[in-house]
Design a protein around this motif. Structure first.
Motif, PDB file in Angstrom:
ATOM      1  N   GLU A 111     -10.567  -7.196   3.219  1.00 40.65           N
ATOM      2  CA  GLU A 111      -9.400  -7.234   2.343  1.00 40.65           C
ATOM      3  C   GLU A 111      -8.124  -7.378   3.175  1.00 40.65           C
ATOM      4  O   GLU A 111      -7.945  -6.672   4.167  1.00 40.65           O
ATOM      5  CB  GLU A 111      -9.318  -5.948   1.517  1.00 40.65           C
ATOM      6  N   ARG A 112      -7.273  -8.276   2.751  1.00 43.71           N
ATOM      7  CA  ARG A 112      -5.995  -8.467   3.442  1.00 43.71           C
ATOM      8  C   ARG A 112      -4.982  -7.489   2.878  1.00 43.71           C
ATOM      9  O   ARG A 112      -4.757  -7.429   1.665  1.00 43.71           O
ATOM     10  CB  ARG A 112      -5.509  -9.900   3.252  1.00 43.71           C
ATOM     11  N   ILE A 113      -4.382  -6.706   3.749  1.00 41.48           N
ATOM     12  CA  ILE A 113      -3.361  -5.733   3.361  1.00 41.48           C
ATOM     13  C   ILE A 113      -2.062  -6.141   4.029  1.00 41.48           C
ATOM     14  O   ILE A 113      -2.010  -6.313   5.254  1.00 41.48           O
ATOM     15  CB  ILE A 113      -3.768  -4.305   3.774  1.00 41.48           C
ATOM     16  N   ASP A 114      -1.012  -6.332   3.226  1.00 41.79           N
ATOM     17  CA  ASP A 114       0.254  -6.743   3.826  1.00 41.79           C
ATOM     18  C   ASP A 114       1.297  -5.643   3.689  1.00 41.79           C
ATOM     19  O   ASP A 114       1.110  -4.647   2.984  1.00 41.79           O
ATOM     20  CB  ASP A 114       0.744  -8.068   3.240  1.00 41.79           C
ATOM     21  N   VAL A 115       2.405  -5.850   4.363  1.00 38.65           N
ATOM     22  CA  VAL A 115       3.430  -4.816   4.438  1.00 38.65           C
ATOM     23  C   VAL A 115       4.049  -4.543   3.075  1.00 38.65           C
ATOM     24  O   VAL A 115       4.427  -3.405   2.776  1.00 38.65           O
ATOM     25  CB  VAL A 115       4.501  -5.210   5.482  1.00 38.65           C
ATOM     26  N   GLU A 116       4.123  -5.552   2.217  1.00 39.97           N
ATOM     27  CA  GLU A 116       4.673  -5.339   0.877  1.00 39.97           C
ATOM     28  C   GLU A 116       3.802  -4.364   0.084  1.00 39.97           C
ATOM     29  O   GLU A 116       4.314  -3.507  -0.648  1.00 39.97           O
ATOM     30  CB  GLU A 116       4.778  -6.675   0.137  1.00 39.97           C
ATOM     31  N   GLN A 117       2.492  -4.487   0.235  1.00 32.37           N
ATOM     32  CA  GLN A 117       1.590  -3.565  -0.458  1.00 32.37           C
ATOM     33  C   GLN A 117       1.752  -2.139   0.062  1.00 32.37           C
ATOM     34  O   GLN A 117       1.733  -1.176  -0.714  1.00 32.37           O
ATOM     35  CB  GLN A 117       0.143  -4.029  -0.288  1.00 32.37           C
ATOM     36  N   LEU A 118       1.905  -1.996   1.362  1.00 32.76           N
ATOM     37  CA  LEU A 118       2.103  -0.668   1.934  1.00 32.76           C
ATOM     38  C   LEU A 118       3.394  -0.036   1.424  1.00 32.76           C
ATOM     39  O   LEU A 118       3.432   1.156   1.083  1.00 32.76           O
ATOM     40  CB  LEU A 118       2.122  -0.754   3.460  1.00 32.76           C
ATOM     41  N   ILE A 119       4.445  -0.826   1.349  1.00 30.92           N
ATOM     42  CA  ILE A 119       5.718  -0.309   0.844  1.00 30.92           C
ATOM     43  C   ILE A 119       5.573   0.116  -0.611  1.00 30.92           C
ATOM     44  O   ILE A 119       6.047   1.191  -1.021  1.00 30.92           O
ATOM     45  CB  ILE A 119       6.823  -1.369   1.015  1.00 30.92           C
ATOM     46  N   ASP A 120       4.905  -0.708  -1.406  1.00 30.84           N
ATOM     47  CA  ASP A 120       4.701  -0.354  -2.819  1.00 30.84           C
ATOM     48  C   ASP A 120       3.873   0.919  -2.958  1.00 30.84           C
ATOM     49  O   ASP A 120       4.116   1.734  -3.868  1.00 30.84           O
ATOM     50  CB  ASP A 120       4.021  -1.509  -3.559  1.00 30.84           C
ATOM     51  N   GLU A 121       2.893   1.108  -2.060  1.00 30.08           N
ATOM     52  CA  GLU A 121       2.097   2.339  -2.094  1.00 30.08           C
ATOM     53  C   GLU A 121       2.942   3.560  -1.758  1.00 30.08           C
ATOM     54  O   GLU A 121       2.749   4.639  -2.299  1.00 30.08           O
ATOM     55  CB  GLU A 121       0.933   2.236  -1.101  1.00 30.08           C
ATOM     56  N   ALA A 122       3.899   3.390  -0.861  1.00 30.74           N
ATOM     57  CA  ALA A 122       4.764   4.510  -0.496  1.00 30.74           C
ATOM     58  C   ALA A 122       5.759   4.840  -1.608  1.00 30.74           C
ATOM     59  O   ALA A 122       6.143   5.998  -1.791  1.00 30.74           O
ATOM     60  CB  ALA A 122       5.518   4.190   0.795  1.00 30.74           C
ATOM     61  N   ILE A 123       6.146   3.848  -2.378  1.00 30.18           N
ATOM     62  CA  ILE A 123       7.175   4.025  -3.395  1.00 30.18           C
ATOM     63  C   ILE A 123       6.600   4.350  -4.766  1.00 30.18           C
ATOM     64  O   ILE A 123       7.187   5.128  -5.533  1.00 30.18           O
ATOM     65  CB  ILE A 123       8.040   2.740  -3.479  1.00 30.18           C
ATOM     66  N   GLY A 124       5.449   3.784  -5.087  1.00 33.77           N
ATOM     67  CA  GLY A 124       4.957   3.786  -6.452  1.00 33.77           C
ATOM     68  C   GLY A 124       4.493   5.112  -7.034  1.00 33.77           C
ATOM     69  O   GLY A 124       4.820   5.440  -8.177  1.00 33.77           O
ATOM     70  N   PRO A 125       3.709   5.921  -6.314  1.00 35.36           N
ATOM     71  CA  PRO A 125       3.149   7.141  -6.920  1.00 35.36           C
ATOM     72  C   PRO A 125       4.227   8.159  -7.283  1.00 35.36           C
ATOM     73  O   PRO A 125       5.371   8.062  -6.815  1.00 35.36           O
ATOM     74  CB  PRO A 125       2.227   7.686  -5.811  1.00 35.36           C
ATOM     75  N   PRO A 126       3.883   9.147  -8.095  1.00 36.12           N
ATOM     76  CA  PRO A 126       4.834  10.237  -8.382  1.00 36.12           C
ATOM     77  C   PRO A 126       5.369  10.834  -7.087  1.00 36.12           C
ATOM     78  O   PRO A 126       4.649  10.959  -6.090  1.00 36.12           O
ATOM     79  CB  PRO A 126       3.981  11.239  -9.168  1.00 36.12           C
ATOM     80  N   LEU A 127       6.636  11.220  -7.087  1.00 34.51           N
ATOM     81  CA  LEU A 127       7.318  11.597  -5.849  1.00 34.51           C
ATOM     82  C   LEU A 127       6.634  12.730  -5.103  1.00 34.51           C
ATOM     83  O   LEU A 127       6.597  12.731  -3.871  1.00 34.51           O
ATOM     84  CB  LEU A 127       8.772  11.981  -6.162  1.00 34.51           C
ATOM     85  N   ALA A 128       6.104  13.705  -5.818  1.00 34.28           N
ATOM     86  CA  ALA A 128       5.525  14.880  -5.162  1.00 34.28           C
ATOM     87  C   ALA A 128       4.052  14.715  -4.839  1.00 34.28           C
ATOM     88  O   ALA A 128       3.437  15.639  -4.301  1.00 34.28           O
ATOM     89  CB  ALA A 128       5.725  16.119  -6.029  1.00 34.28           C
ATOM     90  N   LEU A 129       3.475  13.554  -5.126  1.00 34.34           N
ATOM     91  CA  LEU A 129       2.041  13.366  -4.906  1.00 34.34           C
ATOM     92  C   LEU A 129       1.744  13.202  -3.418  1.00 34.34           C
ATOM     93  O   LEU A 129       2.401  12.435  -2.723  1.00 34.34           O
ATOM     94  CB  LEU A 129       1.543  12.130  -5.663  1.00 34.34           C
ATOM     95  N   GLY A 130       0.744  13.926  -2.951  1.00 31.25           N
ATOM     96  CA  GLY A 130       0.313  13.773  -1.574  1.00 31.25           C
ATOM     97  C   GLY A 130       0.562  15.021  -0.752  1.00 31.25           C
ATOM     98  O   GLY A 130       1.194  15.979  -1.211  1.00 31.25           O
ATOM     99  N   PRO A 131       0.069  15.034   0.482  1.00 34.70           N
ATOM    100  CA  PRO A 131       0.232  16.197   1.351  1.00 34.70           C
ATOM    101  C   PRO A 131       1.707  16.517   1.581  1.00 34.70           C
ATOM    102  O   PRO A 131       2.562  15.634   1.584  1.00 34.70           O
ATOM    103  CB  PRO A 131      -0.455  15.761   2.653  1.00 34.70           C
ATOM    104  N   CYS A 132       1.980  17.803   1.757  1.00 36.84           N
ATOM    105  CA  CYS A 132       3.341  18.261   2.043  1.00 36.84           C
ATOM    106  C   CYS A 132       4.325  17.761   1.002  1.00 36.84           C
ATOM    107  O   CYS A 132       5.400  17.241   1.328  1.00 36.84           O
ATOM    108  CB  CYS A 132       3.770  17.875   3.462  1.00 36.84           C
ATOM    109  N   ASN A 133       3.921  17.876  -0.273  1.00 30.29           N
ATOM    110  CA  ASN A 133       4.820  17.568  -1.379  1.00 30.29           C
ATOM    111  C   ASN A 133       5.202  16.088  -1.425  1.00 30.29           C
ATOM    112  O   ASN A 133       6.249  15.717  -1.940  1.00 30.29           O
ATOM    113  CB  ASN A 133       6.074  18.447  -1.274  1.00 30.29           C
ATOM    114  N   GLY A 134       4.346  15.219  -0.859  1.00 29.68           N
ATOM    115  CA  GLY A 134       4.607  13.785  -0.875  1.00 29.68           C
ATOM    116  C   GLY A 134       5.625  13.312   0.137  1.00 29.68           C
ATOM    117  O   GLY A 134       5.972  12.124   0.174  1.00 29.68           O
TER     118      GLY A 134
END
Length: 394
Positions: free
Chosen positions: A218-241
């Motif tokens: 699968e090709r993963i580009d920088v735009e997808q990574l940025i969208d992954e960092a921005i898209g989820p709910p703000l507090a989702l993830g380790p250390c409160n996102g």
């Protein structure tokens, strides 16, 4: 006759063709992943020097409290200590590991065993996906020496300047950090829960190469990574996102040098950081700290926000990523100053046993304070040694 021959010849040919296609996919993935890497990782310098956030005297006292712990090692403590102090740290105390020793703990299984004991399971090992770090989630055995987050060890090695050609002495052979990076990018997919540290490693070692392929082709580009960092709910993830915000800030800094992201992408990154900054202004408590409820904005300002551990964890991580973010997305300085002074007093006033029990998260707080003084912690501590004051409690 031709049909009979085809029946026996074509199936093997199909198998051979499939194998060749698979090898070609892997070869393409490997070549794209290995494209324009930096042998030396990108080092992100602090942006600001605001003495109202923490004075020189206060910073000296805070840093003196968060020197690497002595006693039986835990991987989580050592990775946080290495990230805070860097590979050059030397405290002139035989009981406190130096930066080189902490770095070697992760790079050389012989040093790891010297710290963790001969019976400890190796921290890095080879598996069908490449080189993996033993995860805390794999089972109860040796959890104290396991990695707590996917790719946090790699990201920290990048952060302290470990080159890709640095050797990895495994228990079952030798490798290098480049192979660890290959394995990390190969396992990365966009449905994964934790990707923040892989994104940080990508920003420091791989960007401005704008895409790579994982082991599934699968090709993963920088735009997808940025969208992954921005898209989820703000507090989702380790250390409160908040590691997602750090990853975004590090990548933005990388592009300030590389200048390969388009204007629309940069505006999207800045808009997200500005949105968070606005919420921080609204949600900051009168005392100056933030709670895990900060994404609620003004509704969070008067809520009880958990215990002091949560308050320090959230406030420290917020100051840390903000110290790397550009000026145009910063909250008013007074908000940063209030947070910094609250955090400083919280770290200096707590019992040392309490501090050591949560050493990892609290190093983020100390690092954020140092960054807001435009200083690397070890250099700041070293400079302050002749005039250190005893503001800390026993």
């Amino acid at each position: 006759m031709l049909a009979a021959v085809s029946r026996f010849v074509l199936p093997p040919l199909v198998v051979v063709a499939a194998l060749l296609a698979y090898r070609l996919t892997i070869a393409v993935a490997g070549s794209e992943s290995a494209g324009q890497r930096r042998t030396e990782p990108l080092l992100v310098a602090p942006r600001y020097d605001e003495p109202r956030v923490i004075t020189d005297e206060q910073l000296a006292a805070v840093l003196d409290r968060v020197k690497p712990p002595t006693g039986p090692p835990t991987t989580n403590n050592l990775i946080h200590a290495l990230r805070l102090w860097g590979a050059k740290a030397d405290f002139q105390d035989a009981a406190i590991p130096t930066g080189r020793e902490m770095q070697a703990y992760f790079l050389d299984d012989r040093v790891f065993r010297r710290f963790a004991g001969e019976r400890a399971l190796p921290i890095f090992y080879r598996d069908p996906t490449g080189i993996s770090a033993r995860s805390y989630d794999e089972g109860p055995a040796d959890r104290e020496t396991s990695s707590h987050h996917a790719d946090d060890l790699l990201a920290t090695l990048a952060e302290v300047g470990t080159p890709l050609d640095a050797s990895l002495h495994l228990r079952d052979g030798r490798a290098n950090v480049a192979e660890l990076l290959d394995s990390s990018l190969g396992r990365l997919h966009l449905a994964r829960f934790e990707y923040e540290w892989a994104m940080i490693a990508y920003a420091r070692y791989v960007f401005p190469q704008t895409s790579f392929r994982n082991r599934w082709g699968e090709r993963i580009d920088v735009e997808q990574l940025i969208d992954e960092a921005i898209g989820p709910p703000l507090a989702l993830g380790p250390c409160n996102g908040l590691h997602r915000l750090e990853a975004l800030a590090v990548l933005y800094r990388a592009d300030e040098r590389a200048q390969v992201l388009g204007p629309r992408t940069k505006r999207k990154m800045l808009a997200h950081m500005q949105r968070v900054s606005d919420l921080l202004v609204q949600s900051q408590t009168v005392s100056g700290y933030w709670t895990r409820h900060w994404p609620q904005g003004a509704a969070a300002a008067n809520q009880h926000g958990g215990d002091r551990y949560d308050q320090i964890l959230v406030t420290g991580h917020q100051l840390e990523w903000l110290a790397l973010a550009p000026e145009e997305v910063q909250p008013p300085r007074e908000n940063i100053v209030r947070a910094g002074q609250w955090l400083t007093h919280a770290l200096l006033e707590m019992d040392r046993r309490e501090l050591l029990a949560a050493y990892g998260p609290y190093t983020h707080a100390a690092r954020g304070l140092a960054l807001w003084r435009n200083q690397q912690p070890y250099e700041a501590w070293l400079t302050s040694r002749p005039t250190q004051v005893s503001l800390n409690h026993p």
